[in-house]
Design an enzyme around this catalytic site. Sequence first.
Site, PDB file in Angstrom:
ATOM      1  N   GLY A 176       0.814  -1.218   0.000  1.00 22.98           N
ATOM      2  CA  GLY A 176       0.000   0.000   0.000  1.00 22.98           C
ATOM      3  C   GLY A 176       0.848   1.268   0.000  1.00 22.98           C
ATOM      4  N   VAL A 177       1.809   1.360   0.889  1.00 20.72           N
ATOM      5  CA  VAL A 177       2.661   2.548   0.977  1.00 20.72           C
ATOM      6  C   VAL A 177       3.637   2.568  -0.202  1.00 20.72           C
ATOM      7  CG1 VAL A 177       4.403   3.742   2.366  1.00 20.72           C
ATOM      8  CG2 VAL A 177       2.450   2.644   3.486  1.00 20.72           C
ATOM      9  N   GLY A 178       4.225   1.393  -0.509  1.00 15.90           N
ATOM     10  CA  GLY A 178       5.230   1.315  -1.581  1.00 15.90           C
ATOM     11  C   GLY A 178       4.674   1.794  -2.912  1.00 15.90           C
ATOM     12  N   LEU A 183       2.340  13.342   8.917  1.00 15.19           N
ATOM     13  CA  LEU A 183       2.313  14.525   9.806  1.00 15.19           C
ATOM     14  C   LEU A 183       3.719  14.813  10.325  1.00 15.19           C
ATOM     15  CD1 LEU A 183      -0.814  13.728  12.049  1.00 15.19           C
ATOM     16  CD2 LEU A 183      -0.704  15.311  10.117  1.00 15.19           C
ATOM     17  N   ASP A 223       1.425  -1.209  17.988  1.00 12.03           N
ATOM     18  CA  ASP A 223       1.766  -0.131  17.056  1.00 12.03           C
ATOM     19  C   ASP A 223       1.869   1.200  17.810  1.00 12.03           C
ATOM     20  OD1 ASP A 223       1.929   0.978  14.193  1.00 12.03           O
ATOM     21  OD2 ASP A 223       0.267   2.099  15.076  1.00 12.03           O
ATOM     22  N   LYS A 238       5.248   3.579  18.634  1.00 10.73           N
ATOM     23  CA  LYS A 238       5.349   5.027  18.361  1.00 10.73           C
ATOM     24  C   LYS A 238       5.756   5.790  19.617  1.00 10.73           C
ATOM     25  CE  LYS A 238       2.059   4.801  14.570  1.00 10.73           C
ATOM     26  NZ  LYS A 238       0.640   4.625  14.255  1.00 10.73           N
TER      27      LYS A 238
HETATM   28  N1  LIG Z   1      -0.340   1.898   5.975  1.00 11.33           N
HETATM   29  C1  LIG Z   1      -0.152   2.967   6.725  1.00 11.33           C
HETATM   30  O1  LIG Z   1      -1.046   3.808   6.896  1.00 11.33           O
HETATM   31  C2  LIG Z   1       1.150   3.203   7.374  1.00 11.33           C
HETATM   32  C3  LIG Z   1       2.179   2.288   7.264  1.00 11.33           C
HETATM   33  N2  LIG Z   1       3.365   2.521   7.863  1.00 11.33           N
HETATM   34  C4  LIG Z   1       4.421   1.526   7.720  1.00 11.33           C
HETATM   35  O2  LIG Z   1       4.703   1.361   6.332  1.00 11.33           O
HETATM   36  C5  LIG Z   1       5.186   0.043   6.117  1.00 11.33           C
HETATM   37  C6  LIG Z   1       4.452  -0.586   4.940  1.00 11.33           C
HETATM   38  O3  LIG Z   1       3.083  -0.662   5.234  1.00 11.33           O
HETATM   39  P1  LIG Z   1       2.025  -1.091   4.107  1.00 11.33           P
HETATM   40  O4  LIG Z   1       2.481  -0.630   2.771  1.00 11.33           O
HETATM   41  O5  LIG Z   1       0.711  -0.661   4.607  1.00 11.33           O
HETATM   42  O6  LIG Z   1       2.151  -2.702   4.172  1.00 11.33           O
HETATM   43  P2  LIG Z   1       1.771  -3.772   3.019  1.00 11.33           P
HETATM   44  O7  LIG Z   1       1.523  -5.031   3.717  1.00 11.33           O
HETATM   45  O8  LIG Z   1       0.730  -3.208   2.125  1.00 11.33           O
HETATM   46  O9  LIG Z   1       3.120  -3.893   2.159  1.00 11.33           O
HETATM   47  C7  LIG Z   1       4.279  -4.456   2.660  1.00 11.33           C
HETATM   48  C8  LIG Z   1       5.235  -4.734   1.521  1.00 11.33           C
HETATM   49  O10 LIG Z   1       6.472  -5.165   2.071  1.00 11.33           O
HETATM   50  C9  LIG Z   1       6.877  -6.360   1.423  1.00 11.33           C
HETATM   51  N3  LIG Z   1       7.691  -7.142   2.344  1.00 11.33           N
HETATM   52  C10 LIG Z   1       7.348  -7.605   3.565  1.00 11.33           C
HETATM   53  N4  LIG Z   1       8.394  -8.250   4.126  1.00 11.33           N
HETATM   54  C11 LIG Z   1       9.397  -8.191   3.222  1.00 11.33           C
HETATM   55  C12 LIG Z   1      10.722  -8.663   3.198  1.00 11.33           C
HETATM   56  N5  LIG Z   1      11.237  -9.323   4.229  1.00 11.33           N
HETATM   57  N6  LIG Z   1      11.477  -8.430   2.081  1.00 11.33           N
HETATM   58  C13 LIG Z   1      10.968  -7.781   1.033  1.00 11.33           C
HETATM   59  N7  LIG Z   1       9.713  -7.281   1.001  1.00 11.33           N
HETATM   60  C14 LIG Z   1       8.940  -7.497   2.087  1.00 11.33           C
HETATM   61  C15 LIG Z   1       5.592  -7.055   1.026  1.00 11.33           C
HETATM   62  O11 LIG Z   1       5.859  -7.965  -0.008  1.00 11.33           O
HETATM   63  P3  LIG Z   1       4.864  -9.219  -0.289  1.00 11.33           P
HETATM   64  O12 LIG Z   1       3.649  -8.604  -0.868  1.00 11.33           O
HETATM   65  O13 LIG Z   1       5.655 -10.060  -1.243  1.00 11.33           O
HETATM   66  O14 LIG Z   1       4.653  -9.867   1.053  1.00 11.33           O
HETATM   67  C16 LIG Z   1       4.782  -5.822   0.562  1.00 11.33           C
HETATM   68  O15 LIG Z   1       5.187  -5.454  -0.744  1.00 11.33           O
HETATM   69  C17 LIG Z   1       5.021  -0.707   7.443  1.00 11.33           C
HETATM   70  O16 LIG Z   1       6.257  -0.702   8.150  1.00 11.33           O
HETATM   71  C18 LIG Z   1       4.015   0.157   8.204  1.00 11.33           C
HETATM   72  O17 LIG Z   1       4.172   0.095   9.610  1.00 11.33           O
HETATM   73  C19 LIG Z   1       3.622   3.654   8.592  1.00 11.33           C
HETATM   74  C20 LIG Z   1       2.670   4.612   8.712  1.00 11.33           C
HETATM   75  C21 LIG Z   1       1.335   4.450   8.153  1.00 11.33           C
HETATM   76  N1  LIG Z   2      -1.257   0.968  11.410  1.00  7.08           N
HETATM   77  C1  LIG Z   2      -0.798   2.280  11.686  1.00  7.08           C
HETATM   78  C2  LIG Z   2      -0.283   2.892  10.432  1.00  7.08           C
HETATM   79  C3  LIG Z   2       0.494   4.109  10.700  1.00  7.08           C
HETATM   80  O1  LIG Z   2       1.454   4.131  11.460  1.00  7.08           O
HETATM   81  C4  LIG Z   2      -1.918   3.145  12.229  1.00  7.08           C
HETATM   82  O2  LIG Z   2      -3.055   2.719  12.096  1.00  7.08           O
HETATM   83  O3  LIG Z   2      -1.646   4.216  12.772  1.00  7.08           O
HETATM   84 NA    NA Z   3       5.129  11.689  10.843  1.00  6.00          NA
END
Ligand SMILES: NC(=O)C1=CN([C@@H]2O[C@H](COP(=O)(O)OP(=O)(O)OC[C@H]3O[C@@H](n4cnc5c(N)ncnc54)[C@H](OP(=O)(O)O)[C@@H]3O)[C@@H](O)[C@H]2O)C=CC1
Ligand SMILES: N[C@@H](CC=O)C(=O)O
Ligand code: NA
Length: 367
Positions: A16-18, A155, A225, A229
């Site tokens: 999602g973030v990526g 933020l 979580d 933080k």
């Molecule tokens: N979503 C949010 O609102 C927020 C998220 N974050 C942080 O952002 C980060 C990503 O969150 P989000 O995008 O929502 O998570 P997702 O689950 O949507 O995406 C995670 C990604 O990481 C990959 N991944 C997981 N483990 C590995 C590994 N060991 N090596 C390579 N790739 C890996 C997954 O690949 P695969 O699909 O192959 O498993 C997937 O592409 C987290 O650390 C989260 O805490 C922080 C603030 C807010």
């Molecule tokens: N899962 C977390 C994502 C952001 O850090 C949250 O809900 O706040």
């Molecule tokens: Na921030």
Amino acid sequence: MAATRQVNIAIIGAGGVGKCFLAQLEQLAARRPTPKIVLCYIASSKKAVYNADYAPIALSSAIATLSASSQAPLGLPSLADYLVSSNAHKAVLIDNTSSQDIADAYPSFLRRGISIVTPSKKAFSGSYQLWQDIFSASAESGASMYHESSVGAGLPIISTLRDLVDTGDEVTKIEGVFSGTMSFLFNSFAPTSGTGGGKWSAEVAKAKALGYTEPDPRDDLNGMDVARKLTILARIVGLEVESPASFPVQSLIPAELESAASGDEFLARLPEFDAQMEATKAEAEKEGKVIRYVGSIDVATKEIKVGLQKFDRASPIAGLKGSDNIFSFYTKRYGANPLIIQGAGAGGEVTAMGVTSGLIKIISHQS
Ligand SMILES: NC(=O)C1=CN([C@@H]2O[C@H](COP(=O)(O)OP(=O)(O)OC[C@H]3O[C@@H](n4cnc5c(N)ncnc54)[C@H](OP(=O)(O)O)[C@@H]3O)[C@@H](O)[C@H]2O)C=CC1
Ligand SMILES: N[C@@H](CC=O)C(=O)O
Ligand code: NA
């Protein structure tokens, strides 16, 4: 050969973030032709895309190229070798995962001059030793470490708190709502007016679908979580918190589901326990109040608290909307009126913004 004015970027994590970050990176590369931004590596947990000659991966089709790829991800030491051998002006690792293994490797990347930007909390809320290793490796090599989105998504929380501390203010207390997921859940399930949306389990499923939860939503509902933080913020103000397990944290996971084998099994069985949260909500309603999941750090006493509290319906915390977070920083300079930051605290776009802003700081540094 002299290093070129080029920033080589490796991205791990395309969820999602990526995905949102990639879209922002594409816009950034179009807006800022110098230094040249080159994506030279992208990986998920099972696949990767990279070229031995560092030929750029097209940003617009990187996700499609990754899903069609038959290349396996490089091991972390090999990825560091690949990045330092690239002869670019700068090399940056973007970690968009929540992997502890990758977080543990940050010091080895930083020591080799590779800057890192991440929204993950794992590195900064792991052992206190890891925290020290990361920032000493960064100071020694000059490689940057940015993690704005690890607290409050996009933020400006980490930057503001560091500015308060670095300019000599004395932070006495931090309190607020630190989870976008928890905020969304309680704002929908127990609103200040009306009867509320769906059942607790349905709201949890919605929070996941909206991209607010951690990859495994149990990490939100067990309070970890928020605890992570608060650990990060406490360390920035100088408290040597050993780990998020060093203080009490209220879990909202029903006892019967603590041993669920996976996040999916947990979500599938959660509806069986909706009555538990209904009862908690009803108890607050009897007093004319609503429940919210909050946290606080009292710097003088070193007391950190995470859990449910009842609030008057007219209070600012009760009145938050959507996935909004609110952070109140009480400091000597700000006196009785805290510095307050409020806004969306979860979601792909706002989280990716905090990652992109870290990258912009790195590419803007002159050295
Ligand atoms: N979503 C949010 O609102 C927020 C998220 N974050 C942080 O952002 C980060 C990503 O969150 P989000 O995008 O929502 O998570 P997702 O689950 O949507 O995406 C995670 C990604 O990481 C990959 N991944 C997981 N483990 C590995 C590994 N060991 N090596 C390579 N790739 C890996 C997954 O690949 P695969 O699909 O192959 O498993 C997937 O592409 C987290 O650390 C989260 O805490 C922080 C603030 C807010
Ligand atoms: N899962 C977390 C994502 C952001 O850090 C949250 O809900 O706040
Ligand atoms: Na921030």
